[in-house]
Design a protein around this motif. Structure first.
Motif, PDB file in Angstrom:
ATOM      1  N   PRO A  57     102.810  82.480  63.003  1.00 45.95           N
ATOM      2  CA  PRO A  57     101.680  83.174  62.379  1.00 45.95           C
ATOM      3  C   PRO A  57     102.116  83.722  61.015  1.00 45.95           C
ATOM      4  O   PRO A  57     103.259  84.160  60.863  1.00 45.95           O
ATOM      5  CB  PRO A  57     101.368  84.317  63.349  1.00 45.95           C
ATOM      6  N   PRO A  58     101.219  83.693  60.026  1.00 46.57           N
ATOM      7  CA  PRO A  58     101.600  84.101  58.665  1.00 46.57           C
ATOM      8  C   PRO A  58     102.236  85.494  58.577  1.00 46.57           C
ATOM      9  O   PRO A  58     103.200  85.682  57.848  1.00 46.57           O
ATOM     10  CB  PRO A  58     100.286  84.045  57.884  1.00 46.57           C
ATOM     11  N   ALA A  59     101.732  86.471  59.317  1.00 46.39           N
ATOM     12  CA  ALA A  59     102.298  87.827  59.241  1.00 46.39           C
ATOM     13  C   ALA A  59     103.733  87.838  59.770  1.00 46.39           C
ATOM     14  O   ALA A  59     104.625  88.430  59.148  1.00 46.39           O
ATOM     15  CB  ALA A  59     101.441  88.806  60.032  1.00 46.39           C
ATOM     16  N   LYS A  60     103.984  87.150  60.872  1.00 48.14           N
ATOM     17  CA  LYS A  60     105.330  87.099  61.426  1.00 48.14           C
ATOM     18  C   LYS A  60     106.255  86.274  60.533  1.00 48.14           C
ATOM     19  O   LYS A  60     107.437  86.605  60.385  1.00 48.14           O
ATOM     20  CB  LYS A  60     105.313  86.529  62.841  1.00 48.14           C
ATOM     21  N   ALA A  61     105.717  85.226  59.937  1.00 50.72           N
ATOM     22  CA  ALA A  61     106.516  84.415  59.022  1.00 50.72           C
ATOM     23  C   ALA A  61     106.932  85.249  57.811  1.00 50.72           C
ATOM     24  O   ALA A  61     108.081  85.169  57.357  1.00 50.72           O
ATOM     25  CB  ALA A  61     105.728  83.188  58.565  1.00 50.72           C
ATOM     26  N   LEU A  62     106.029  86.057  57.307  1.00 51.12           N
ATOM     27  CA  LEU A  62     106.324  86.921  56.159  1.00 51.12           C
ATOM     28  C   LEU A  62     107.378  87.967  56.510  1.00 51.12           C
ATOM     29  O   LEU A  62     108.342  88.157  55.756  1.00 51.12           O
ATOM     30  CB  LEU A  62     105.039  87.597  55.681  1.00 51.12           C
ATOM     31  N   ILE A  63     107.232  88.605  57.645  1.00 48.71           N
ATOM     32  CA  ILE A  63     108.211  89.612  58.076  1.00 48.71           C
ATOM     33  C   ILE A  63     109.577  88.956  58.291  1.00 48.71           C
ATOM     34  O   ILE A  63     110.610  89.477  57.872  1.00 48.71           O
ATOM     35  CB  ILE A  63     107.732  90.323  59.360  1.00 48.71           C
ATOM     36  N   GLY A  64     109.580  87.812  58.943  1.00 49.99           N
ATOM     37  CA  GLY A  64     110.835  87.098  59.176  1.00 49.99           C
ATOM     38  C   GLY A  64     111.510  86.669  57.890  1.00 49.99           C
ATOM     39  O   GLY A  64     112.732  86.755  57.748  1.00 49.99           O
ATOM     40  N   ALA A  65     110.720  86.203  56.920  1.00 50.42           N
ATOM     41  CA  ALA A  65     111.278  85.758  55.649  1.00 50.42           C
ATOM     42  C   ALA A  65     111.882  86.920  54.867  1.00 50.42           C
ATOM     43  O   ALA A  65     112.958  86.794  54.283  1.00 50.42           O
ATOM     44  CB  ALA A  65     110.203  85.052  54.822  1.00 50.42           C
ATOM     45  N   VAL A  66     111.206  88.056  54.859  1.00 53.67           N
ATOM     46  CA  VAL A  66     111.742  89.239  54.178  1.00 53.67           C
ATOM     47  C   VAL A  66     113.040  89.675  54.851  1.00 53.67           C
ATOM     48  O   VAL A  66     114.050  89.945  54.192  1.00 53.67           O
ATOM     49  CB  VAL A  66     110.706  90.392  54.160  1.00 53.67           C
ATOM     50  N   GLY A  67     113.023  89.739  56.186  1.00 52.73           N
ATOM     51  CA  GLY A  67     114.219  90.141  56.914  1.00 52.73           C
ATOM     52  C   GLY A  67     115.370  89.170  56.733  1.00 52.73           C
ATOM     53  O   GLY A  67     116.522  89.582  56.548  1.00 52.73           O
ATOM     54  N   HIS A  68     115.079  87.893  56.749  1.00 53.69           N
ATOM     55  CA  HIS A  68     116.110  86.875  56.588  1.00 53.69           C
ATOM     56  C   HIS A  68     116.737  86.948  55.198  1.00 53.69           C
ATOM     57  O   HIS A  68     117.963  86.912  55.047  1.00 53.69           O
ATOM     58  CB  HIS A  68     115.485  85.500  56.834  1.00 53.69           C
ATOM     59  N   ALA A  69     115.913  87.051  54.167  1.00 49.24           N
ATOM     60  CA  ALA A  69     116.427  87.148  52.799  1.00 49.24           C
ATOM     61  C   ALA A  69     117.257  88.418  52.619  1.00 49.24           C
ATOM     62  O   ALA A  69     118.335  88.386  52.022  1.00 49.24           O
ATOM     63  CB  ALA A  69     115.269  87.112  51.798  1.00 49.24           C
ATOM     64  N   ALA A  84     114.914  85.344  46.527  1.00 48.21           N
ATOM     65  CA  ALA A  84     113.586  84.727  46.459  1.00 48.21           C
ATOM     66  C   ALA A  84     113.612  83.311  47.002  1.00 48.21           C
ATOM     67  O   ALA A  84     112.686  82.873  47.693  1.00 48.21           O
ATOM     68  CB  ALA A  84     113.074  84.738  45.025  1.00 48.21           C
ATOM     69  N   SER A  85     114.679  82.585  46.725  1.00 44.32           N
ATOM     70  CA  SER A  85     114.806  81.220  47.208  1.00 44.32           C
ATOM     71  C   SER A  85     114.900  81.172  48.732  1.00 44.32           C
ATOM     72  O   SER A  85     114.225  80.372  49.389  1.00 44.32           O
ATOM     73  CB  SER A  85     116.028  80.567  46.578  1.00 44.32           C
ATOM     74  N   ILE A  86     115.723  82.043  49.312  1.00 50.16           N
ATOM     75  CA  ILE A  86     115.849  82.113  50.768  1.00 50.16           C
ATOM     76  C   ILE A  86     114.535  82.581  51.395  1.00 50.16           C
ATOM     77  O   ILE A  86     114.121  82.089  52.446  1.00 50.16           O
ATOM     78  CB  ILE A  86     117.013  83.047  51.176  1.00 50.16           C
ATOM     79  N   PHE A  87     113.858  83.507  50.748  1.00 53.31           N
ATOM     80  CA  PHE A  87     112.558  83.979  51.225  1.00 53.31           C
ATOM     81  C   PHE A  87     111.569  82.816  51.303  1.00 53.31           C
ATOM     82  O   PHE A  87     110.901  82.619  52.322  1.00 53.31           O
ATOM     83  CB  PHE A  87     112.017  85.083  50.303  1.00 53.31           C
ATOM     84  N   ILE A  88     111.483  82.024  50.245  1.00 52.72           N
ATOM     85  CA  ILE A  88     110.541  80.900  50.210  1.00 52.72           C
ATOM     86  C   ILE A  88     110.924  79.842  51.245  1.00 52.72           C
ATOM     87  O   ILE A  88     110.056  79.292  51.930  1.00 52.72           O
ATOM     88  CB  ILE A  88     110.455  80.324  48.792  1.00 52.72           C
ATOM     89  N   LEU A  89     112.213  79.561  51.363  1.00 52.94           N
ATOM     90  CA  LEU A  89     112.676  78.589  52.352  1.00 52.94           C
ATOM     91  C   LEU A  89     112.307  79.035  53.765  1.00 52.94           C
ATOM     92  O   LEU A  89     111.763  78.260  54.557  1.00 52.94           O
ATOM     93  CB  LEU A  89     114.187  78.401  52.233  1.00 52.94           C
ATOM     94  N   THR A  90     112.566  80.286  54.092  1.00 52.62           N
ATOM     95  CA  THR A  90     112.288  80.793  55.433  1.00 52.62           C
ATOM     96  C   THR A  90     110.791  80.876  55.695  1.00 52.62           C
ATOM     97  O   THR A  90     110.324  80.472  56.768  1.00 52.62           O
ATOM     98  CB  THR A  90     112.933  82.177  55.627  1.00 52.62           C
ATOM     99  N   LEU A  91     110.041  81.367  54.735  1.00 51.29           N
ATOM    100  CA  LEU A  91     108.590  81.479  54.895  1.00 51.29           C
ATOM    101  C   LEU A  91     107.971  80.091  55.075  1.00 51.29           C
ATOM    102  O   LEU A  91     107.168  79.875  55.988  1.00 51.29           O
ATOM    103  CB  LEU A  91     107.969  82.184  53.685  1.00 51.29           C
ATOM    104  N   GLY A  92     108.354  79.162  54.218  1.00 52.49           N
ATOM    105  CA  GLY A  92     107.805  77.808  54.321  1.00 52.49           C
ATOM    106  C   GLY A  92     108.161  77.138  55.633  1.00 52.49           C
ATOM    107  O   GLY A  92     107.301  76.529  56.283  1.00 52.49           O
TER     108      GLY A  92
END
Length: 156
Positions: free
Chosen positions: A122-134, A106-114
Motif C-alpha cells: 500500500p502506498p502509505a506503507k511503501a512511503l514509510i518503509g522507504a523513508v525508514g530504509h533510506a 534520495a536514490s535509496i528512497f526512490i528504489l525502495t518506494l518503487g
C-alpha cells in the motif's frame, strides 16, 4: 489469476535461448568491468579482480550450457505481470541515475518506494518503509561505517 500461458516446446527453447544470451551478455560485461579493477601487485599477487572474473567465467560457462539444455521454462508474462516485471529494472535504473544528482538517501528512497509499489505494498506503507530504509542505510554508512555518501547536487 495467473497471466502466464503454458508455452509449446519450441517456445520453451526460444525462451531458454533468449535467457542464455542475456546471461552471456551480462557475464561478458561483468568480466570486462572486473578486469579493469586496478590494484597494487605488492598488496596481493592475485588482486581483487580474480573473484569477479572467475564469477564471470563461471556464469559464461553456465549460460552456454543453458543455451544447449534450457529445460522447462514458463511462458512470457503478459498484461499486468509483464508491466511489473519490466518496472523492477526501470525503478533500479532511475535510482542509479539519480544517485549523483539527488544523492544516496534520495536514490535509496526512490528504489525502495518503487520496489515496494511494484510488489504491491500500500502506498502509505511503501512511503514509510522507504523513508525508514533510506534513513537506516544513511545512518549505517555515514555514522557506523564512516563512509562518505554523496548528498547530491540538488541537496548539497
Amino acid at each position: 489469476m495467473s497471466e502466464v500461458h503454458h508455452p509449446s516446446s519450441v517456445t520453451v527453447r526460444l525462451i531458454g535461448r533468449v535467457s542464455a544470451i542475456c546471461l552471456l551478455v551480462f557475464a561478458i560485461a561483468y568480466g570486462v568491468g572486473a578486469s579493469g579493477i586496478e590494484y597494487s601487485f605488492a598488496s596481493d599477487p592475485l588482486g581483487p579482480r580474480v573473484f569477479p572474473v572467475a564469477l564471470a567465467v563461471i556464469l559464461s560457462l553456465l549460460s552456454i550450457w543453458y543455451w544447449f539444455s534450457p529445460g522447462f521454462a514458463e511462458g512470457f508474462p503478459t498484461g499486468l505481470l509483464l508491466a511489473r516485471v519490466l518496472a523492477v529494472p526501470v525503478v533500479m535504473v532511475v535510482a542509479v541515475a539519480l544517485f549523483e544528482p539527488a544523492g544516496f538517501a534520495a536514490s535509496i528512497f526512490i528504489l525502495t518506494l518503487g520496489a515496494a509499489i511494484v510488489f504491491g505494498a500500500p502506498p502509505a506503507k511503501a512511503l514509510i518503509g522507504a523513508v525508514g530504509h533510506a534513513a537506516l542505510w544513511w545512518f549505517v554508512f555515514s555514522y557506523l561505517l564512516e563512509v562518505y555518501l554523496p548528498a547530491g547536487a540538488l541537496f548539497g
